[in-house]
Design an enzyme around this catalytic site. Sequence first.
Site, PDB file in Angstrom:
ATOM      1  CE  LYS A 118      11.902 100.620 -21.664  1.00  0.00           C
ATOM      2  NZ  LYS A 118      12.518 101.607 -22.543  1.00  0.00           N
ATOM      3  CE  LYS A 122       5.103  95.393 -26.484  1.00  0.00           C
ATOM      4  NZ  LYS A 122       5.723  96.584 -27.115  1.00  0.00           N
ATOM      5  CE  LYS A 131      16.177  92.160 -23.685  1.00  0.00           C
ATOM      6  NZ  LYS A 131      15.777  92.525 -25.058  1.00  0.00           N
TER       7      LYS A 131
END
Length: 329
Positions: A195, A111, A192
């Site tokens: 969203k 991130k 994976k």
Amino acid sequence: METIFSGIQPSGTITLGNYIGALKQFVELQNEYNCYFCIVDQHAITVPQDRIELRKNIRSLAALYLAVGLDPKKATLFIQSEVPAHAQAGWMMQCIAYIGELERMTQFKDKSTGKEAVTASLLTYPPLMAADILLYNADLVPVGEDQKQHMELTRDLAERFNKKYGDVLTIPGVRIPEVGARIMSLQEPTKKMSKSDPNKKAFITPLDDPKQIEKKIKSAVTDSEGIVKFDKVNKPGISNLLTIYSILDKKTIPEIEEMYEGKGYGDFKGDLADVVVNVLKPIQEKYYNLLDSSELDQILDEGAARANEVASKTLKKMENAMGLGRKRR
């Protein structure tokens, strides 16, 4: 009964993968364990959030927890920020965590890479996660593979605290489901389902309507062989769809393979879409009935009260052990 704790961030609608890998199993766990399920809104603000959207997502996730079958009489459902002990214990965990071990966290690296600046909270996310778990004396934490590293740090911090301040915290174990823990993207089946994927066809949400579900499944990436067979290495796309089918329709993968022997992907995908729609329909009906109801508020109020009672007791023990505040008699 052993205690289980789990938390999900209210950062947008969850995916079918989240439902299969987490929420669906929470419903089963509530019958066997003392369960605390938390909407971790303080974790959500480690990255920028729109306050109106965040409030909307918190309520939506709470309604979804209940719509999938969570029973507030069996499990405690609450919002993290409504239990002050989380932030307090999170700070205490930061005080025994080392910068080096936090910088080694894979999620922090992912991130922060390429960003001009990141918040300090993104680095100290894992100690707050540790506090979330340790406040409830959790014996087990159901997590996906991507959270194993954070759980290892949680155990390390708990052991470090106990070694330095006395036997105060329960060392939690990890519970990773054998099947369905990692549902993959419909468009990139080696990744994976997420969203945050910019390609909306890559994931299904529990609130998608039947036409959206059918369209997404029919456009799911498979292979040119046309044989419905599980082979995760050579046929990741169809293997992912078989996993979804198996879990939602409660059939074994060999049974499904036999059902579609001699049939193509078109028949298989059409039937899978029906399975998904039929599973999600009653969930959606209950969700929309709960979303703006006073019943939802009452459940969350009661959950916060129960969580506060347990978390405050652990926090007091931690504060006494560290020498914070006045000595408690």
